[in-house]
Design an enzyme around this catalytic site. Structure first.
Site, short mmCIF file in Angstrom:
data_model
loop_
_atom_site.label_atom_id
_atom_site.label_comp_id
_atom_site.label_asym_id
_atom_site.label_seq_id
_atom_site.Cartn_x
_atom_site.Cartn_y
_atom_site.Cartn_z
CD GLU A 90 -0.60 -10.35 12.14
OE1 GLU A 90 -1.46 -9.76 11.48
OE2 GLU A 90 0.63 -10.18 11.99
CD GLU A 100 3.04 -5.17 5.38
OE1 GLU A 100 2.30 -5.94 4.75
OE2 GLU A 100 3.17 -5.20 6.61
CG ASP A 153 3.97 -10.40 6.77
OD1 ASP A 153 3.20 -10.61 5.83
OD2 ASP A 153 3.82 -9.48 7.59
C1 BDP Z 1 1.05 -8.34 7.51
C2 BDP Z 1 0.57 -6.94 7.68
C3 BDP Z 1 -0.68 -6.81 8.48
C4 BDP Z 1 -1.72 -7.81 7.98
C5 BDP Z 1 -1.14 -9.20 8.05
C6 BDP Z 1 -2.04 -10.24 7.42
O1 BDP Z 1 1.62 -6.21 8.29
O2 BDP Z 1 -1.12 -5.49 8.35
O3 BDP Z 1 -2.87 -7.71 8.72
O4 BDP Z 1 0.04 -9.28 7.32
O5 BDP Z 1 -1.70 -10.69 6.34
O6 BDP Z 1 1.78 -8.34 6.32
O7 BDP Z 1 -3.04 -10.62 7.99
#
Ligand code: BDP
Length: 677
Positions: free
Chosen positions: A291, A393, A365
């Site tokens: 990301e 989340e 996720d």
């Molecule tokens: C996702 C989240 C994000 C996190 C990412 C992570 O939306 O905010 O930074 O995972 O785990 O669940 O790095």
């Protein structure tokens, strides 16, 4: 009876007067005094905890003191007991550093209860366990408990930013007041530490996985050291997320390439600096090449180069690296599901023993329900850490009541078949399947500055359950739930039974009103709260709900069979064959693996469309029932928590209806497109 309002701050450590007279007289008879056999910071904590708990619970003065000769309840290390002629050497080796025993014994003419362990910290864990027995009104006349944790590193991960905000935090601001540290110590740090200690948590990653490079600056390390000093006597080690390009950003180096000696040197010096300030520092968590985060791949190196270089820096100090496997580079595969596996499996055997690959429970996720990540069982030569999300989340955040222990148990009990039947995730994680002596479980925490810590009074149960499961994953969700209710609300049977009914089905209900039958990632973009199945304009295709549900006139779901993306092939036999065939694919994962015809008949005899309608409605019904059950507790729960939970349940019910209505309306257009034509 007047019940005084409670704001939830005390969590499960409320120590209210025992209202069961029979039990109370038993406790009075068994515990006349408490002998604390040792003096240390941790034993001060133990003594304080008894002083806080016993007089109130027993409604009576109790002598609690440093009386080395022993009392009705004696608390000390195995060495201390030796001095008073209680020989526990035979137990010593199986207890290790963290295990404890609680036992009723005869010592001369006296009957004693002893709480003993090899280390101070383990005696403290035993103390909290003993207090739990009292809080939950257990019979304590003949105790013989030995408890040893099944996982060595039991860590909370805070996604907290230095500015006080929390990524995916729904309970106020960060607990860490960086502006005030190191000079001012917020008393709440002690309460946090004590709460974690009560459930056996032994590590805390203080900072977010994203963008916290300054956390490694000397200024912040001094602040961190002050927090470490608070947490240390409670047995909690500090970890930090380390941003991979820190050598360039903080150190001014031209590169952060892990294969260059000055970069390796920089990390070594950083580790030395940290350990000079925090001698028991736990290690680094790293989100790399994910990301947009920097990583070794920026320089053409790979995950193992980065992780091993950092592990080398920490090794002589005893620290570990938690290298996250949350990567989904579309160049690797167009199905996000498959990316982590494809990047990491070729690296199996290349990681140092101190470098764990940290894997989320599922391949996407933290969805309401996921099949487990196929990396589990596919990297036999690499220690894997399991990452769970306590903060909700994707599960209604701090508005919805969703008890997560059943989800975590489903993950841990999952058989990967890696070494034949019985190769569960639990056995991979605890190190037993591949004989690793180190093992890690991590929970992304739901704590914040809200007075009740977690935003929702019932979200506290997830913090509690995470600790319990990390210590002993064989505990049942129901037992954990019952203990928590007894300590947090009441030992009244009506209250216990009613709240259990509310909690135990809440996860399955949430799946039903959000993402039944294996639907996933159909929530709103960004904040991830609420439904948005139509969304198709996100910056990446795999952030779009339409990418995941693939609804069309023919059917619904992501074809991950051999005719589709073939993600099923990442699982071992017999799972891959089971998922491949629609007839044998468990219905709870159906739309994870199949594009299912709208008229396909499920086990219930209903068509896919009818079953979808049924599930969404069933989820909503459960939220109605939760509201009704909670209302039936009027007068049995204190006014503030009764009102606050009631308001949230109302909101959850409204949200569930919205999920149902939006999703069914949207999918309806596809389900009946063929008939229209
Ligand atoms: C996702 C989240 C994000 C996190 C990412 C992570 O939306 O905010 O930074 O995972 O785990 O669940 O790095």
């Amino acid at each position: 009876m007047i019940i005084i309002s409670e704001d939830g701050y005390e969590l499960w450590l409320r120590y209210r007067k025992i209202d069961n007279t029979e039990r109370l007289s038993q406790y009075h008879a068994v515990i006349g005094s408490v002998a604390i056999l040792r003096k240390s910071k941790t034993f001060d904590i133990i003594q304080n905890e008894f002083a806080l708990a016993l007089p109130t619970m027993f409604n009576k003065k109790i002598t609690i003191g440093n009386n080395a000769s022993g009392g009705c309840l004696s608390v000390g290390t195995i060495d201390n007991f030796k001095k008073i002629n209680v020989d526990l050497q035979a137990d010593s080796s199986r207890l290790g550093n963290e295990g404890f025993l609680i036992r009723s014994i005869n010592s001369g003419t006296n009957k004693l209860i002893i709480i003993a362990a090899n280390t101070d910290i383990a005696v403290m864990t035993g103390t909290f366990h003993f207090l739990k027995l009292l809080q939950t009104h257990q019979d304590i006349r003949n105790l013989n408990i030995i408890s040893v944790p099944c996982i060595r590193y039991r860590i909370l991960s805070h996604w907290d930013n230095r500015d006080g905000s929390i990524e995916r935090g729904y309970a106020g601001r960060s607990l860490w007041k960086w502006d005030e540290l190191p000079n001012k110590i917020d008393p709440r740090y002690y309460d946090y530490a004590r709460t974690c200690a009560s459930i056996g948590i032994n590590g805390s990653i203080l900072n977010n996985v994203n963008n916290q490079v300054q956390s490694l600056s000397s200024e912040y390390l001094t602040k961190t050291a002050a927090l470490a000093n608070v947490l240390r006597p409670y047995g909690i080690k500090i970890y930090l997320t380390a941003v991979f390009n820190a050598p360039a950003v903080l150190g001014g180096l031209k590169t952060s390439d892990p294969r260059t000696s000055d970069v390796a040197q920089w990390w070594k010096k950083k580790a030395d600096e940290i350990y000079a300030l925090i001698p028991d520092f736990g290690g680094f968590q790293v989100k790399a090449s994910s990301e947009g985060a920097p990583g070794p791949q920026d320089n053409g190196a790979n995950h193992d180069d980065g992780a091993n270089m950092m592990a080398d820096a920490l090794h002589q100090h005893g620290g570990i690296v938690l290298w996250r496997a949350f990567v989904y580079n579309t160049a690797i595969d167009s199905d996000r599901f498959k990316c982590g596996y494809k990047e990491f499996v070729p690296l199996d055997g290349k990681f140092n023993p101190d470098a764990f690959v940290q894997v989320k429970n599922g391949p996407i996720d933290f969805q309401p329900r996921e099949p487990v990540h196929p990396l589990f069982g596919a990297m036999p030569k690499t220690p894997l850490a399991l990452e769970l999300q306590i903060t909700q989340e994707y599960l209604g955040q701090s508005t919805h009541l969703v008890y997560l222990a059943p989800m975590w148990k489903e993950t841990l009990d999952w058989d990967t078949y890696a070494k034949g039947t019985g190769s569960t995730i639990a056995k991979i994680i605890d190190g037993s399947l591949y004989s690793n002596d180190k093992s890690v479980i991590i929970g992304i925490t739901n704590t914040g500055s809200d007075r009740n810590w977690c935003g929702h009074h019932f979200a506290q149960a997830n913090w509690y359950a995470f600790g319990c499961i990390a210590w002993d994953y064989q505990l049942s969700s129901e037992d954990i739930c019952e203990q928590w209710i007894r300590m947090t609300f009441s030992n009244d049977t009506a209250v216990i039974d009613t709240i259990k009914k509310i909690m135990l089905g809440s996860w399955e209900a949430c799946i039903n009103y959000m993402t039944p039958l294996g639907l996933h990632h159909i929530m709103k973009e960004g904040h991830h709260y609420g439904p948005d199945p139509a969304m198709d304009t996100a910056a990446r295709p795999d952030w779009n709900p339409v990418y995941y549900h693939r609804a069309d006139a023919k059917g619904l779901g992501f074809d991950r069979t051999s005719k589709g993306s073939n993600a099923v092939a990442q699982y071992l036999s017999p799972l891959k064959e089971q998922f491949e065939k629609i007839e044998t694919c468990p219905e709870k994962f159906l739309l994870w693996f199949h594009h299912v015809d709208w008229n396909y008949r499920l086990q219930s005899g209903k068509t896919l469309w009818e079953e979808l309608e049924y599930r969404y409605n069933d989820g909503v019904k459960y939220t109605e029932q939760m509201e009704r059950l909670w209302k039936s507790l009027a007068g049995k729960i204190d006014p503030q928590r009764y009102r606050e939970v009631g308001e949230k349940l109302k909101e959850q019910h409204i949200d569930a209806e919205l999920w149902r209505d939006v999703c069914l309306k949207y999918f309806h257009q596809f389900a009946f497109e063929r008939t229209k034509k």
